[in-house]
Design a protein around this motif. Structure first.
Motif, mmCIF file in Angstrom:
data_model
loop_
_atom_site.group_PDB
_atom_site.id
_atom_site.type_symbol
_atom_site.label_atom_id
_atom_site.label_comp_id
_atom_site.label_asym_id
_atom_site.label_seq_id
_atom_site.Cartn_x
_atom_site.Cartn_y
_atom_site.Cartn_z
ATOM 1 N N THR A 1 0.854 -1.185 0.000
ATOM 2 C CA THR A 1 0.000 0.000 0.000
ATOM 3 C C THR A 1 0.893 1.239 0.000
ATOM 4 O O THR A 1 2.120 1.131 0.006
ATOM 5 C CB THR A 1 -0.928 0.006 1.220
ATOM 6 O OG1 THR A 1 -0.131 -0.018 2.414
ATOM 7 C CG2 THR A 1 -1.847 -1.206 1.211
ATOM 8 N N GLY A 2 0.297 2.416 0.006
ATOM 9 C CA GLY A 2 1.073 3.647 -0.033
ATOM 10 C C GLY A 2 1.897 3.857 1.226
ATOM 11 O O GLY A 2 1.567 3.335 2.295
ATOM 12 N N PRO A 3 2.989 4.600 1.115
ATOM 13 C CA PRO A 3 3.807 4.894 2.297
ATOM 14 C C PRO A 3 3.040 5.730 3.306
ATOM 15 O O PRO A 3 2.116 6.465 2.946
ATOM 16 C CB PRO A 3 5.006 5.670 1.723
ATOM 17 C CG PRO A 3 4.523 6.218 0.418
ATOM 18 C CD PRO A 3 3.515 5.243 -0.106
ATOM 19 N N ARG A 4 3.417 5.630 4.580
ATOM 20 C CA ARG A 4 2.744 6.366 5.637
ATOM 21 C C ARG A 4 3.410 7.719 5.856
ATOM 22 O O ARG A 4 4.640 7.834 5.876
ATOM 23 C CB ARG A 4 2.768 5.587 6.951
ATOM 24 C CG ARG A 4 2.014 4.281 6.921
ATOM 25 C CD ARG A 4 1.801 3.727 8.313
ATOM 26 N NE ARG A 4 3.038 3.664 9.091
ATOM 27 C CZ ARG A 4 3.117 3.153 10.317
ATOM 28 N NH1 ARG A 4 2.033 2.672 10.899
ATOM 29 N NH2 ARG A 4 4.262 3.118 10.968
ATOM 30 N N THR A 5 2.596 8.736 6.050
ATOM 31 C CA THR A 5 3.098 10.075 6.350
ATOM 32 C C THR A 5 3.873 10.051 7.663
ATOM 33 O O THR A 5 3.434 9.457 8.653
ATOM 34 C CB THR A 5 1.925 11.065 6.476
ATOM 35 O OG1 THR A 5 1.185 11.050 5.265
ATOM 36 C CG2 THR A 5 2.430 12.479 6.749
ATOM 37 N N GLY A 6 5.045 10.682 7.663
ATOM 38 C CA GLY A 6 5.841 10.803 8.878
ATOM 39 C C GLY A 6 6.836 9.695 9.098
ATOM 40 O O GLY A 6 7.689 9.787 9.993
ATOM 41 N N ASP A 7 6.766 8.612 8.311
ATOM 42 C CA ASP A 7 7.706 7.506 8.477
ATOM 43 C C ASP A 7 9.073 7.862 7.894
ATOM 44 O O ASP A 7 9.162 8.428 6.796
ATOM 45 C CB ASP A 7 7.185 6.250 7.774
ATOM 46 C CG ASP A 7 6.264 5.434 8.656
ATOM 47 O OD1 ASP A 7 6.072 5.812 9.831
ATOM 48 O OD2 ASP A 7 5.727 4.422 8.179
ATOM 49 N N VAL A 8 10.133 7.497 8.612
ATOM 50 C CA VAL A 8 11.477 7.706 8.091
ATOM 51 C C VAL A 8 11.826 6.563 7.146
ATOM 52 O O VAL A 8 11.281 5.457 7.241
ATOM 53 C CB VAL A 8 12.512 7.803 9.227
ATOM 54 C CG1 VAL A 8 12.179 8.958 10.153
ATOM 55 C CG2 VAL A 8 12.602 6.509 10.007
ATOM 56 N N ARG A 9 12.752 6.820 6.236
ATOM 57 C CA ARG A 9 13.114 5.813 5.244
ATOM 58 C C ARG A 9 14.042 4.739 5.808
ATOM 59 O O ARG A 9 13.870 3.551 5.533
ATOM 60 C CB ARG A 9 13.780 6.496 4.037
ATOM 61 C CG ARG A 9 14.213 5.560 2.914
ATOM 62 C CD ARG A 9 13.035 4.848 2.280
ATOM 63 N NE ARG A 9 13.437 4.021 1.148
ATOM 64 C CZ ARG A 9 12.617 3.208 0.502
ATOM 65 N NH1 ARG A 9 11.349 3.108 0.862
ATOM 66 N NH2 ARG A 9 13.058 2.486 -0.511
ATOM 67 N N ALA A 10 15.023 5.158 6.565
ATOM 68 C CA ALA A 10 16.020 4.198 7.055
ATOM 69 C C ALA A 10 16.394 4.530 8.487
ATOM 70 O O ALA A 10 16.474 5.706 8.868
ATOM 71 C CB ALA A 10 17.260 4.212 6.172
ATOM 72 N N SER A 11 16.622 3.492 9.281
ATOM 73 C CA SER A 11 16.969 3.687 10.688
ATOM 74 C C SER A 11 17.981 2.643 11.112
ATOM 75 O O SER A 11 17.766 1.440 10.937
ATOM 76 C CB SER A 11 15.705 3.583 11.548
ATOM 77 O OG SER A 11 15.997 3.835 12.894
ATOM 78 N N GLN A 12 19.083 3.110 11.631
ATOM 79 C CA GLN A 12 20.128 2.225 12.149
ATOM 80 C C GLN A 12 20.929 3.000 13.181
ATOM 81 O O GLN A 12 21.364 4.124 12.921
ATOM 82 C CB GLN A 12 21.050 1.734 11.024
ATOM 83 C CG GLN A 12 22.168 0.827 11.508
ATOM 84 C CD GLN A 12 23.143 0.458 10.398
ATOM 85 O OE1 GLN A 12 23.089 1.014 9.302
ATOM 86 N NE2 GLN A 12 24.032 -0.482 10.667
#
Length: 316
Positions: free
Chosen positions: A266-277
């Motif tokens: 489904t479509g990406p969610r507003t406010g979500d970051v792309r990458a996290s480490q």
């Protein structure tokens, strides 16, 4: 020693209460929770003093903090989408609630406070791995409220000499994490659907990455911080530097279940970051004895818990 856990009937809080009971029966655990997102059943079998109240009820909070050595502040509205739907409620619970906790600690002469911040504060910063000394750029009201959480904790250390420690949590998962609501975290959502034979919903292309951290690892670090009254004038990432995409996570779940899982994008969610480490150098320096549980081992335990929970529900 006596410890107060705010939000102690929630996922992380109840696991922490059990961890303390298991590893140090002499430590008394007090929990304050209004059960708005937590469940009193999560504390079944634990030895705790339970106070049903909100951290926005300052008088109740001061009462709960009386004769306490450390406070672990976990109470929050923990969801980016929920904060976008209702930013005022997130600010009240997460920012104002933290200020109440710190003030109650001052009034009750509590010497040490641990607070839960979030990797979401890094926001649009593209650097990987993310160091505590990198710039932050929150992308949601939730992330802003967590920046306020850690900011207040550090300010109280500078201003009043209160020993504080702000942990930035990165996608904590494990047994006891609820799946059956609109704002559930990704691992319980995936497992709930997969075990029911339903298609898994993947927001976006599934190549967004997360630093998944098993809850027992989080509890071990926090408990060590309580025992040693560990404090810091800077935030500390509580994660160990993994970088797992959602598609790779699904591959691991399929491997453990021994079958394929249908995926619906489904479509990406507003406010979500792309990458996290996380850059994990500081947490390893401060807590060198903690052995982090890896994703495979943590998923095995989590799947087992979900399967057992579903069997119990089916036989009820």
């Amino acid at each position: 020693m006596r410890v107060l856990i705010t939000g102690g009937a929630g996922f992380i809080g109840s696991n922490l209460a059990k961890h303390i009971n298991k590893h140090d029966g002499a430590t008394e655990v007090r929990v304050i929770d209004d059960l708005s997102t937590g469940y009193e059943d999560n504390l079944d079998g634990t030895n705790v003093e339970f106070i049903r109240a909100s951290i926005l009820d300052y008088n109740a909070l001061v009462h709960a903090a009386t004769c306490v050595d450390s406070i672990v502040h976990l109470a929050a509205i923990p969801s980016v989408p929920r904060s976008i739907a209702d930013p005022v409620a997130s600010h009240a619970a997460n920012a104002t609630g933290t200020l109440n906790v710190l003030e109650a600690a001052r009034q009750a002469h509590v010497g040490h406070v641990v607070v839960a911040s979030s990797s979401s504060v890094y926001g649009s910063n593209p650097n990987l791995p993310k160091s505590e000394f990198d710039w932050t750029r929150p992308m949601s009201p939730y992330a802003v409220s967590k920046a306020a959480t850690e900011g207040y904790a550090i300010a109280y250390q500078f201003s009043y000499g209160l020993k504080t420690l702000a942990f930035r949590f990165f996608n904590v998962f494990g047994p006891g994490q609820a799946a059956g609501h609109a704002y559930a975290a990704v691992i319980p959502k995936f497992l709930d659907a997969a075990l029911d034979g339903r298609a898994v919903e993947v927001h976006g292309d599934g190549l967004q990455s997360r630093d998944f951290t098993y809850v027992e690892t989080v509890c071990a670090v926090i408990f060590s911080a309580i025992q040693n009254q560990t404090h810091s004038l800077d935030p500390v990432n509580l994660a160990y530097g993994t970088n797992t995409t959602l598609l790779s996570l699904l591959d691991e779940v399929e491997s453990q279940l021994g079958r394929q899982i249908e995926r619906i994008h489904t479509g990406p969610r507003t406010g979500d970051v792309r990458a996290s480490q996380a850059d994990n150098s500081r947490v390893r320096e401060l807590f060198p004895h903690v052995r982090p549980v890896d994703l495979t081992e943590g998923l095995t335990a989590t799947i087992k818990w979900f399967e057992q929970t579903k069997r119990t529900a089916a036989n009820a």
